[in-house]
Design a protein around this motif. Structure first.
Motif, PDB file in Angstrom:
ATOM      1  N   PRO A  23       0.805  -1.234   0.000  1.00  0.00           N
ATOM      2  CA  PRO A  23       0.000   0.000   0.000  1.00  0.00           C
ATOM      3  C   PRO A  23       0.834   1.278   0.000  1.00  0.00           C
ATOM      4  CG  PRO A  23       0.017  -1.003   2.187  1.00  0.00           C
ATOM      5  CD  PRO A  23       0.834  -1.896   1.302  1.00  0.00           C
ATOM      6  N   TYR A  24       2.168   1.146  -0.016  1.00  0.00           N
ATOM      7  CA  TYR A  24       3.040   2.318   0.103  1.00  0.00           C
ATOM      8  C   TYR A  24       3.946   2.470  -1.118  1.00  0.00           C
ATOM      9  CZ  TYR A  24       1.599   1.977   4.980  1.00  0.00           C
ATOM     10  OH  TYR A  24       0.859   1.904   6.131  1.00  0.00           O
ATOM     11  N   LYS A  25       4.419   3.688  -1.312  1.00  0.00           N
ATOM     12  CA  LYS A  25       5.362   3.953  -2.402  1.00  0.00           C
ATOM     13  C   LYS A  25       6.659   3.180  -2.177  1.00  0.00           C
ATOM     14  CE  LYS A  25       3.613   8.591  -3.340  1.00  0.00           C
ATOM     15  NZ  LYS A  25       3.891  10.030  -3.244  1.00  0.00           N
ATOM     16  N   GLU A  26       7.364   2.892  -3.290  1.00  0.00           N
ATOM     17  CA  GLU A  26       8.604   2.108  -3.226  1.00  0.00           C
ATOM     18  C   GLU A  26       9.702   2.759  -4.056  1.00  0.00           C
ATOM     19  OE1 GLU A  26       5.927  -1.998  -3.269  1.00  0.00           O
ATOM     20  OE2 GLU A  26       7.438  -1.701  -4.821  1.00  0.00           O
ATOM     21  N   VAL A  27      10.943   2.625  -3.577  1.00  0.00           N
ATOM     22  CA  VAL A  27      12.132   2.905  -4.392  1.00  0.00           C
ATOM     23  C   VAL A  27      12.979   1.635  -4.332  1.00  0.00           C
ATOM     24  CG1 VAL A  27      12.149   5.411  -4.068  1.00  0.00           C
ATOM     25  CG2 VAL A  27      13.414   3.973  -2.477  1.00  0.00           C
ATOM     26  N   ALA A  28      13.670   1.327  -5.425  1.00  0.00           N
ATOM     27  CA  ALA A  28      14.411   0.060  -5.494  1.00  0.00           C
ATOM     28  C   ALA A  28      15.876   0.288  -5.836  1.00  0.00           C
ATOM     29  CB  ALA A  28      13.762  -0.850  -6.530  1.00  0.00           C
ATOM     30  N   PHE A  29      16.710  -0.665  -5.400  1.00  0.00           N
ATOM     31  CA  PHE A  29      18.135  -0.679  -5.731  1.00  0.00           C
ATOM     32  C   PHE A  29      18.408  -1.852  -6.658  1.00  0.00           C
ATOM     33  CE2 PHE A  29      19.228   1.046  -1.214  1.00  0.00           C
ATOM     34  CZ  PHE A  29      18.791   2.302  -1.581  1.00  0.00           C
ATOM     35  N   VAL A  30      19.008  -1.573  -7.819  1.00  0.00           N
ATOM     36  CA  VAL A  30      19.422  -2.639  -8.735  1.00  0.00           C
ATOM     37  C   VAL A  30      20.892  -2.462  -9.084  1.00  0.00           C
ATOM     38  CG1 VAL A  30      17.141  -2.961  -9.790  1.00  0.00           C
ATOM     39  CG2 VAL A  30      18.760  -1.408 -10.863  1.00  0.00           C
ATOM     40  N   GLY A  31      21.517  -3.552  -9.488  1.00  0.00           N
ATOM     41  CA  GLY A  31      22.918  -3.507  -9.890  1.00  0.00           C
ATOM     42  C   GLY A  31      23.489  -4.906  -9.928  1.00  0.00           C
ATOM     43  N   ARG A  32      24.700  -5.003 -10.450  1.00  0.00           N
ATOM     44  CA  ARG A  32      25.302  -6.328 -10.556  1.00  0.00           C
ATOM     45  C   ARG A  32      25.658  -6.851  -9.167  1.00  0.00           C
ATOM     46  NH1 ARG A  32      30.594  -6.960 -10.292  1.00  0.00           N
ATOM     47  NH2 ARG A  32      31.898  -5.145  -9.993  1.00  0.00           N
ATOM     48  N   SER A  33      25.922  -8.137  -9.088  1.00  0.00           N
ATOM     49  CA  SER A  33      26.307  -8.754  -7.821  1.00  0.00           C
ATOM     50  C   SER A  33      27.545  -8.081  -7.256  1.00  0.00           C
ATOM     51  CB  SER A  33      26.599 -10.244  -8.033  1.00  0.00           C
ATOM     52  OG  SER A  33      25.417 -10.922  -8.339  1.00  0.00           O
ATOM     53  N   ASN A  34      27.541  -7.870  -5.961  1.00  0.00           N
ATOM     54  CA  ASN A  34      28.680  -7.302  -5.227  1.00  0.00           C
ATOM     55  C   ASN A  34      28.951  -5.825  -5.551  1.00  0.00           C
ATOM     56  OD1 ASN A  34      30.374  -8.078  -3.127  1.00  0.00           O
ATOM     57  ND2 ASN A  34      32.138  -8.277  -4.473  1.00  0.00           N
ATOM     58  N   VAL A  35      27.944  -5.112  -6.062  1.00  0.00           N
ATOM     59  CA  VAL A  35      28.132  -3.696  -6.376  1.00  0.00           C
ATOM     60  C   VAL A  35      27.964  -2.826  -5.133  1.00  0.00           C
ATOM     61  CG1 VAL A  35      25.756  -3.090  -7.024  1.00  0.00           C
ATOM     62  CG2 VAL A  35      27.662  -1.950  -8.178  1.00  0.00           C
ATOM     63  N   GLY A  36      27.292  -3.373  -4.094  1.00  0.00           N
ATOM     64  CA  GLY A  36      27.141  -2.608  -2.860  1.00  0.00           C
ATOM     65  C   GLY A  36      25.730  -2.154  -2.559  1.00  0.00           C
ATOM     66  N   LYS A  37      24.715  -2.879  -3.053  1.00  0.00           N
ATOM     67  CA  LYS A  37      23.317  -2.482  -2.802  1.00  0.00           C
ATOM     68  C   LYS A  37      22.968  -2.553  -1.317  1.00  0.00           C
ATOM     69  CE  LYS A  37      21.755  -5.553  -5.667  1.00  0.00           C
ATOM     70  NZ  LYS A  37      23.089  -6.027  -6.071  1.00  0.00           N
ATOM     71  N   SER A  38      23.316  -3.672  -0.681  1.00  0.00           N
ATOM     72  CA  SER A  38      22.998  -3.841   0.747  1.00  0.00           C
ATOM     73  C   SER A  38      23.789  -2.851   1.599  1.00  0.00           C
ATOM     74  CB  SER A  38      23.265  -5.285   1.185  1.00  0.00           C
ATOM     75  OG  SER A  38      22.465  -6.174   0.432  1.00  0.00           O
ATOM     76  N   SER A  39      25.047  -2.598   1.234  1.00  0.00           N
ATOM     77  CA  SER A  39      25.869  -1.621   1.969  1.00  0.00           C
ATOM     78  C   SER A  39      25.281  -0.216   1.857  1.00  0.00           C
ATOM     79  CB  SER A  39      27.307  -1.622   1.433  1.00  0.00           C
ATOM     80  OG  SER A  39      27.903  -2.876   1.635  1.00  0.00           O
ATOM     81  N   LEU A  40      24.797   0.138   0.671  1.00  0.00           N
ATOM     82  CA  LEU A  40      24.159   1.438   0.466  1.00  0.00           C
ATOM     83  C   LEU A  40      22.920   1.554   1.344  1.00  0.00           C
ATOM     84  CD1 LEU A  40      23.658   4.142  -1.049  1.00  0.00           C
ATOM     85  CD2 LEU A  40      22.559   2.835  -2.830  1.00  0.00           C
ATOM     86  N   LEU A  41      22.107   0.513   1.335  1.00  0.00           N
ATOM     87  CA  LEU A  41      20.901   0.501   2.159  1.00  0.00           C
ATOM     88  C   LEU A  41      21.245   0.693   3.636  1.00  0.00           C
ATOM     89  CD1 LEU A  41      17.830  -0.065   2.566  1.00  0.00           C
ATOM     90  CD2 LEU A  41      18.440  -2.455   2.793  1.00  0.00           C
ATOM     91  N   ASN A  42      22.206  -0.077   4.131  1.00  0.00           N
ATOM     92  CA  ASN A  42      22.605   0.031   5.542  1.00  0.00           C
ATOM     93  C   ASN A  42      23.115   1.424   5.876  1.00  0.00           C
ATOM     94  OD1 ASN A  42      21.911  -2.629   6.049  1.00  0.00           O
ATOM     95  ND2 ASN A  42      23.987  -3.405   5.780  1.00  0.00           N
ATOM     96  N   SER A  43      23.858   2.010   4.950  1.00  0.00           N
ATOM     97  CA  SER A  43      24.420   3.347   5.173  1.00  0.00           C
ATOM     98  C   SER A  43      23.322   4.407   5.270  1.00  0.00           C
ATOM     99  CB  SER A  43      25.392   3.698   4.041  1.00  0.00           C
ATOM    100  OG  SER A  43      25.751   5.049   4.102  1.00  0.00           O
ATOM    101  N   ILE A  44      22.357   4.361   4.361  1.00  0.00           N
ATOM    102  CA  ILE A  44      21.362   5.436   4.379  1.00  0.00           C
ATOM    103  C   ILE A  44      20.394   5.326   5.546  1.00  0.00           C
ATOM    104  CG2 ILE A  44      21.542   5.995   1.923  1.00  0.00           C
ATOM    105  CD1 ILE A  44      18.797   4.621   1.608  1.00  0.00           C
TER     106      ILE A  44
END
Length: 196
Positions: A23-44
């Motif tokens: 029911p809520y708006k979404e923003v997504a992170f995409v990229g190749r494996s090991n590019v740092g998506k989870s690290s970016l999420l944790n940082s923000i």
């Protein structure tokens, strides 16, 4: 700028048919494996244990929905282009990523992450073309910017990514480091723009 006070894992999806609308708006992170998506999420979200991070590629094998400030979702997608998994598993990830991106009414924007040392890969170019084709707003983040030692590399990274992805001259590239938090504010501002 958006102030993230709370973020929690809401759900984990392994199959395209489990991708129900939220029911809520979404923003997504995409990229190749090991590019740092989870690290970016944790940082923000300022929680370095929220998303699992690994030095070995392919850690995120599902679509992970994180509920932020009880208002919107940040969605962490599996990395693409990881060769050390079976063709069946690669196909499952591809259909999961496409299944998510193609059918989301609430998806307001995508962050396409590119490793600043590696530069854009063929799969990054395909993802960018795909986002353009489906009319999904996106921003580009150059990750691991702290790994660029020479000032000349830092100065040319934007140009290299812009040309590699065939983006217009004025298209902004956010330079980001999970280690130093460089670019964190710019990512948060872009999330706010997506959600407006």
């Amino acid at each position: 700028m958006i102030n993230i006070k709370k973020a929690q894992l809401y759900k984990t999806v392994f199959k395209p048919e489990e991708l129900s609308e939220t029911p809520y708006k979404e923003v997504a992170f995409v990229g190749r494996s090991n590019v740092g998506k989870s690290s970016l999420l944790n940082s923000i979200v300022k929680n370095y244990k929220l998303a699992k991070v690994s030095s070995s590629p392919g850690k995120t094998r599902s679509v992970n929905f994180y509920f932020v400030n009880d208002k919107f979702f940040i969605v962490d997608l599996p990395g693409y282009g990881f060769a050390k998994i079976s063709k069946t598993e690669q196909e499952r990830w591809r259909s999961l990523i496409e299944g998510y991106l193609k059918n989301r009414d609430k998806l307001k924007g995508v962050f396409l992450l590119v490793d600043s040392k590696v530069g854009p890969t063929d799969k990054d170019r395909m993802m960018k073309d795909w986002l353009v084709y489906y009319g999904i707003p996106f921003a580009v983040v150059a990750t691991k910017i702290d790994k660029l030692k020479k000032q000349s590399e830092k100065a040319t990274v934007e140009k290299r990514i812009r040309e590699g992805l065939d983006l217009p001259k004025q298209f902004p590239i956010i330079k980001f480091s999970a280690k130093t938090n460089e670019g964190r504010v710019e990512v948060l501002k872009q999330i706010e723009r997506f959600l407006e």
